[in-house]
Design an enzyme around this catalytic site. Structure first.
Site, PDB file in Angstrom:
ATOM      1  N   CYS A 100      46.638  -1.716 -23.086  1.00 43.83           N
ATOM      2  CA  CYS A 100      45.349  -1.940 -22.422  1.00 43.83           C
ATOM      3  C   CYS A 100      44.743  -3.223 -22.964  1.00 43.83           C
ATOM      4  CB  CYS A 100      44.417  -0.757 -22.704  1.00 43.83           C
ATOM      5  SG  CYS A 100      42.773  -0.925 -21.994  1.00 43.83           S
ATOM      6  N   HIS A 142      45.401   4.919 -15.117  1.00 39.09           N
ATOM      7  CA  HIS A 142      44.853   4.196 -16.271  1.00 39.09           C
ATOM      8  C   HIS A 142      43.553   3.492 -15.880  1.00 39.09           C
ATOM      9  CE1 HIS A 142      45.332   1.603 -19.997  1.00 39.09           C
ATOM     10  NE2 HIS A 142      44.410   0.948 -19.307  1.00 39.09           N
ATOM     11  N   GLU A 143      43.581   2.755 -14.759  1.00 43.85           N
ATOM     12  CA  GLU A 143      42.386   1.993 -14.372  1.00 43.85           C
ATOM     13  C   GLU A 143      41.227   2.927 -14.019  1.00 43.85           C
ATOM     14  OE1 GLU A 143      42.320  -0.929 -15.200  1.00 43.85           O
ATOM     15  OE2 GLU A 143      44.468  -1.280 -15.365  1.00 43.85           O
ATOM     16  N   HIS A 146      39.215   4.226 -16.863  1.00 43.21           N
ATOM     17  CA  HIS A 146      38.179   3.318 -17.377  1.00 43.21           C
ATOM     18  C   HIS A 146      36.825   3.587 -16.712  1.00 43.21           C
ATOM     19  CE1 HIS A 146      40.177   0.504 -20.073  1.00 43.21           C
ATOM     20  NE2 HIS A 146      41.172   0.323 -19.226  1.00 43.21           N
TER      21      HIS A 146
HETATM   22 NI    NI Z   1      42.997  -0.593 -19.750  1.00 46.03          NI
END
Ligand code: NI
Length: 182
Positions: A100, A142-143, A146
């Protein structure tokens, strides 16, 4: 070109839930997306979420056509995804190494759903609705994490599989992954 600083783990705003975008097709959104693409390119990322540059809106970008480091890796279409929703298509998960941009120089082994449907909107408010698997599904999960204030180290189930890239590359743990940091 407006490359913005990427916030690093430890910054409190990375742990906040970001807000839904309410207006599409605005100059502000265009500017945000230009900055995000510029920043992702400058950092050699394969994905970036708006909160990583300090904007707590539910906006992510990801994708690449080819990665010279991993020419055999499948491509992921370059995508702007706003106000996303993810639905796992089944219970099957897969573990793979992730990095990341907000956790530079490190990698961890992270379980993700193997097959997902994701829905959301592009910058003009047009619907996006896709069923994907593998690395594409991993990048989206993953995104979107966030946007809920979750960084990948919080998903690692065995902290023995978390460490600095240069150390991991010296043992048999680290299998190179397509793409770069997310
Ligand atoms: Ni990330």
């Amino acid at each position: 070109m407006a490359v913005r600083p990427v916030l690093k783990m430890g910054e409190r705003s990375l742990l906040e839930r970001s807000l839904e975008l309410e207006q599409f097709g605005t100059e502000e959104l265009d500017q945000l997306l230009r900055d995000m693409w510029d920043t992702m390119a400058a950092e050699n990322g394969a994905g970036l979420a708006a909160p990583q540059i300090g904007v707590n809106l539910r906006v992510v970008i990801f994708g690449y056509q080819t990665n010279p480091r991993y020419p055999e890796a499948p491509t992921v279409p370059e995508t702007v995804l706003i106000n996303p929703q993810i639905t796992p298509l089944d219970d099957q998960t897969e573990e793979a190494w992730e990095g990341c941009l907000s956790v530079p120089g490190m990698r961890g082994l992270v379980p993700r759903y193997l097959r997902i449907r994701y829905q959301g909107f592009n910058q003009l408010g047009d619907l996006i609705d896709r069923e994907v698997d593998g690395f594409h599904a991993r990048v989206v999960q993953h995104e979107c994490d966030h946007l809920d204030g979750v960084l990948y180290p919080q998903r690692i189930t065995n902290m023995a599989y978390f460490g600095f890239c240069e150390e991991l590359e010296n043992n048999e743990y680290l299998q190179p992954q397509p793409g770069d940091d997310l």
